[in-house]
Write an enzyme that holds these catalytic residues in place. Structure first.
Site, PDB file in Angstrom:
ATOM      1  CG  ASP A 211      -2.328   3.029   4.912  1.00 51.63           C
ATOM      2  OD1 ASP A 211      -2.276   4.051   4.207  1.00 51.63           O
ATOM      3  OD2 ASP A 211      -2.288   1.874   4.451  1.00 51.63           O
ATOM      4  CG  HIS A 264      -2.805   4.390   0.597  1.00 55.41           C
ATOM      5  ND1 HIS A 264      -2.424   3.570   1.635  1.00 55.41           N
ATOM      6  CD2 HIS A 264      -2.429   3.761  -0.536  1.00 55.41           C
ATOM      7  CE1 HIS A 264      -1.846   2.480   1.147  1.00 55.41           C
ATOM      8  NE2 HIS A 264      -1.833   2.572  -0.168  1.00 55.41           N
ATOM      9  CB  SER A 419      -1.822  -0.512  -1.222  1.00 53.62           C
ATOM     10  OG  SER A 419      -0.554  -0.054  -0.899  1.00 53.62           O
TER      11      SER A 419
END
Length: 718
Positions: A211, A264, A419
Site C-alpha cells: 500500500d 491510507h 480499499s
C-alpha cells in the site's frame, strides 16, 4: 478511497479527503488544507481523553462492586493465573461439610466464605495462602473422603471488546447503531465475535500490507508490526542479504527506504490487525503481524514497485497480502508474479461503480485462483454505488462504508471504499489461517467464498453472492464433504484424523477422455485411502458414485488412475481409515508419454467415427469420419505430441487445435500413405495440454468437393 475520511485527532473531529483507493489510477492520500466543520453526531465516548478511557476499562475488567472486592485483592500475577488466590470451590459429599475435614481446617486456615448451592452442597472456602499454595490445598481436599471435588475459583472477563471505539465498528458488530449519521441494520457485519471465540489470529501469521506504508508507531499497531528476524536494526548492514539495508519491518519501494507511511496504508492495517489493548479500535485479527510494504507515493505507484513488494512478501513466506489499490491496463508481468506468489492475494474491486466482468479493473479482475476480489457494502447490506462488482471477477463483499480505523499521529478516521472492504477479508483470511495453518491458497479462498452470509443485494453481483462471515469461515469444515475444495495445481499437503477429520474432499473438472492420475503418501502408522466419485454424487459418506479407488490395507501409499467418460466435475476423497497425521497428494492430468492407438479410451470421440481394420495401420486399424460436427479430443501431459494417420485421395483437411491454437492439416495424397505424421509440435511447456481433431468439410486444393473424409490412426506423446 472515493469518499472522505473524518479524522479523530485528540478531541477534535476533522474531515479531509483521501484520493487513494482501489481506483482507476494510482494515487496517494493527502490532507485537505480546507478543513470542514464536523457535522457528524458522534457518541461522546470518542472524545473521552485516553487516560479516562483506560481507567474506565480497567474498572470494567477488574470489577468495582462490593461483592467482587470482598473476594480479596487480586495481584497481577494472580490475575494472569486466572483464579482468586485464596479461594476454592468445594462440593462436599452427602452428609459431609467443612467440619468433616477435622484438623485440616485449622492447619490450612480453612473457613467458609459462602454457600453457592445448598442443595448441591457447593461452597466457596477461604484458606491461608501463607500456609498453602493453591496446588497444595487442592491436592489435600481432593484426596479427602469428605470431598467430591475441589477447584479454583476461576476469574472470567467480559466477552465484550474493551476498545473504546468498538461501538462504531459496525463492520465487526452491527447492532443497528448510527454510524457517521446513517442507521445500520442489525446483523449486517462479518460476525467477528463468533470467530474470536475460536481464534483472534496468530502471531505466526504475517500479513503483507502492500500500500502507501503503515505508521508502525501507532499505539494500536506498534505491538503487531512484523519484525524481520534476519535483520539488525540501525546497523546500516544488509544482514539477511536480500538487497535491502535495515528492512526491519518491511520496505518502502517508492522512496527505497524503510521510513515513509501514509493514512491510507495505516487505515488498512488497523482494520486487519489493530491490537486488542483497550485503546482505540480492534482489528479483525488482533494478534496477527503486519508487514508494511509501500510502493505508492504522491505520484502513484508503478508495476515494477508492485512486483518488488509482492516478491519481497514471497521471499519472507507471507501467505496472505492486502492490496487496496488498482489502475493501469492488463500487465502480464504483474499477472505472472501474483500467480507465483504462493499466497492469497486479497484485492479491492475498485471504486468506479463498474461491472468489471465487462470493464476489467486490475489486479482485481485477473483470472487467477489465488486472488480474492472484494466489493463494498454499507451498514444496511447494500452494495454501495461506488463499488465495482462482477459475478465472475468479484468474489465476496465486505464492509466498505464509514469504516473506522487507525491513521497516523495516533489518530482514527472513518473511511469509504473497496480499499476499506478488502482488509476486512484479509483479516478473516488471517483468522482462517490461524485455525488451519496448513491451508493452501485454494483452500483459503474456497473457505472465504463458501462461508459467506448470502444477501439478496449481492445476488449476481459477486461470485459468492454474499458478505464474508468470519465466524463461519473459521469453523467451516468445507473440505469434509462435497463439493469440497477446488483442486488447483499438481500437489496438495494437509492432515487427516480417523476420529475427528476423516475426509478431505477436492473437486476437479475433467474432460471426456482425460486421464487423471493420483498418488497419495501419508505419515507412518496411518492408513489413508483414495476414492473418486462421479459428477452426480451428493455425499462421500457412501460407496455410491465411486468410479475409481485405491484402499490398500495398513498403508497410506495409494495410487488411482481414471479416464473420464464424460465432461464434468468429479470429487476426490482422501479418507482416513486409521490413524492421524499429514499426507501429500500428487496429481497428473492427461495421458503420459507413449503411443495411443485409435481405440484408446484416452481418445474422446464425438460423432460417428468408424473403425477400419488395416494391417498397414498402427495397431491394425484406424478411425474414419465424414460428417459435420465430428471430432476427437485428447488430453495429455508431455512436451511433444504427434498426430499419425492415413493419407489418401479420399480425404480433405482436418482442423487440429492444440491448447486453443488452430492449425489446418491436409490429409490428401494421390497414393495411400500409412502411419504418416501429419502434425507435430515440440518444445511444449511441461504439463497438461489438449489436442482436438475436427472434421471441417474443407477439401485439398484442386480435389473434388466430396473429398472431405478425415482419418486418425495414433497419437504419440513424449
Amino acid at each position: 478511497m472515493k469518499k472522505s475520511l473524518s479524522a479523530l485527532l485528540g478531541v477534535s473531529l476533522l474531515v479531509f479527503g483521501l484520493t487513494l483507493g482501489a481506483e482507476s489510477s494510482y494515487a496517494e492520500s493527502s490532507t485537505n488544507s480546507n478543513v470542514k466543520k464536523a457535522t457528524q453526531q458522534l457518541n461522546p465516548t470518542i472524545q473521552i481523553p485516553a487516560s479516562k478511557v483506560k481507567k474506565k476499562e480497567k474498572n470494567l475488567f477488574s470489577g468495582s462492586s462490593k461483592k467482587e472486592t470482598r473476594r480479596g485483592k487480586i495481584t497481577e500475577a494472580d490475575a494472569k493465573r486466572g483464579y482468586i488466590k485464596d479461594e476454592i470451590i468445594v462440593k462436599f459429599k452427602t452428609n459431609k461439610s467443612l467440619s468433616s475435614l477435622g484438623d485440616k481446617i485449622k492447619v490450612k486456615g480453612l473457613k467458609l466464605n459462602k454457600t453457592l448451592d445448598k442443595k448441591l452442597g457447593i461452597q466457596t472456602l477461604k484458606f491461608d495462602t501463607n500456609v498453602s499454595t493453591m496446588k497444595e490445598i487442592l491436592k489435600v481436599l481432593n484426596a479427602s473422603s469428605a470431598v467430591e471435588y475441589a477447584e479454583p475459583n476461576y476469574i472470567y472477563k467480559p466477552a465484550a471488546v474493551s476498545e473504546p471505539y468498538y461501538q462504531y465498528m459496525w463492520g465487526l458488530k452491527n447492532t443497528g447503531q448510527y454510524i457517521d449519521g446513517a442507521a445500520g441494520k442489525k446483523g449486517i457485519d462479518i460476525n467477528a465475535e463468533s470467530a474470536w471465540v475460536k481464534t483472534k489470529g496468530s502471531a505466526s501469521t504475517t500479513v503483507a500490507v502492500i500500500d502507501t506504508g503503515v505508521d508502525i508507531y501507532h499505539p494500536d499497531l506498534k505491538d503487531n508490526i512484523w519484525k524481520n528476524p534476519g535483520e539488525i536494526a540501525g546497523d546500516g548492514i544488509d544482514n539477511d542479504r536480500n538487497g535491502y539495508i535495515d528492512d526491519v519491518n518491511g520496505w518502502d519501494f517508492y522512496y527505497d527506504d524503510d521510513e515513509e507511511y501514509d493514512a491510507h496504508g495505516t487505515h488498512v492495517a488497523g482494520t486487519i490487525g489493530a491490537k486488542e489493548n483497550s485503546t482505540g479500535v480492534i482489528g479483525v485479527a488482533p494478534n496477527v503481524k503486519i508487514m508494511s510494504l509501500k510502493f505508492i507515493g504522491p505520484d502513484g505507484g508503478s508495476t515494477d514497485g508492485a512486483i518488488a513488494a509482492i516478491n519481497y512478501a514471497k521471499s519472507k513466506g507471507v501467505k496472505v497480502s492486502n492490496n487496496s489499490w488498482g489502475g493501469g491496463e492488463y500487465s502480464q508481468a504483474l499477472y505472472d508474479v501474483i500467480k507465483s506468489s504462493n499466497s492469497t492475494f486479497i484485492a479491492a474491486a475498485g471504486n468506479d461503480g463498474d461491472n468489471i466482468d465487462s470493464y476489467p479493473a486490475y489486479p482485481a479482475a485477473y483470472d487467477l485462483p489465488n486472488i480474492v476480489s472484494v466489493a463494498a457494502i454499507d451498514n444496511q447490506g447494500n452494495l454501495d454505488d461506488f463499488s465495482n462488482y462482477g459475478s465472475k471477477n468479484v468474489d465476496v463483499a465486505a464492509p466498505g462504508v464509514s469504516v473506522l480505523s487507525t491513521i497516523p499521529e495516533n489518530s482514527y478516521a472513518y473511511g469509504d471504499g473497496t480499499s476499506m472492504a478488502a482488509p476486512h477479508v484479509t483479516g478473516v483470511a488471517s483468522l482462517v489461517l490461524a485455525a488451519n495453518p496448513s491451508f493452501s491458497s485454494a483452500q483459503l479462498k474456497d473457505t472465504l467464498m463458501k462461508s459467506t452470509t448470502k444477501l439478496s443485494s449481492l445476488t449476481g453481483k459477486v461470485a459468492s453472492g454474499g458478505l464474508v462471515n468470519a465466524g463461519l469461515a473459521v469453523s467451516a469444515d468445507i473440505d469434509g464433504e462435497i463439493p469440497g475444495v477446488s483442486l488447483n495445481g499438481n500437489s496438495i499437503s494437509s492432515t487427516l484424523n480417523a476420529s475427528t477429520d476423516k475426509d478431505d474432499v477436492y473437486s476437479v473438472k475433467l474432460t471426456k477422455g482425460e486421464k487423471f492420475t493420483v498418488s497419495l503418501s501419508g505419515a507412518a502408522g496411518t492408513d489413508f485411502d483414495l476414492y473418486l466419485y462421479n459428477q452426480n454424487t451428493k455425499t462421500v459418506n457412501s460407496s455410491d458414485g465411486i468410479v475409481a479407488y485405491s484402499e490398500k490395507l495398513n498403508t497410506s501409499s495409494e495410487t488411482l488412475t481414471f479416464v473420464a467418460s464424460a465432461d464434468g466435475t468429479y470429487y476426490l476423497d482422501v479418507y482416513a481409515y486409521k490413524g492421524s497425521g499429514s499426507y501429500k497428494v500428487d496429481v497428473k492430468y492427461g495421458a503420459t508419454a507413449g503411443v495411443y492407438e485409435d481405440t484408446s479410451t484416452n481418445l474422446a470421440y464425438t460423432g460417428n467415427w468408424s473403425k477400419v481394420s488395416n494391417s498397414s495401420s498402427s495397431g491394425g486399424s484406424y478411425k474414419a469420419v465424414n460428417e459435420a460436427n465430428a471430432s476427437m479430443q485428447f488430453v495429455f501431459n508431455g512436451t511433444e505430441v504427434s498426430l499419425n494417420t492415413l493419407k489418401d485421395n479420399t480425404q480433405g483437411q482436418a482442423k487440429v487445435t492444440l491448447d486453443g491454437t488452430a492449425y489446418w492439416v491436409d490429409l490428401y495424397a494421390d497414393k495411400p500413405q500409412y502411419k504418416a505424421t501429419v502434425f507435430n509440435k515440440k518444445g511444449l511447456k511441461a504439463g497438461k495440454h489438449t489436442l482436438k481433431v475436427e472434421w471441417s468439410g474443407k477439401v485439398h486444393p484442386g480435389a473434388k468437393k466430396t473429398v472431405t473424409k478425415v482419418t486418425l490412426d495414433s497419437i504419440t506423446v513424449k
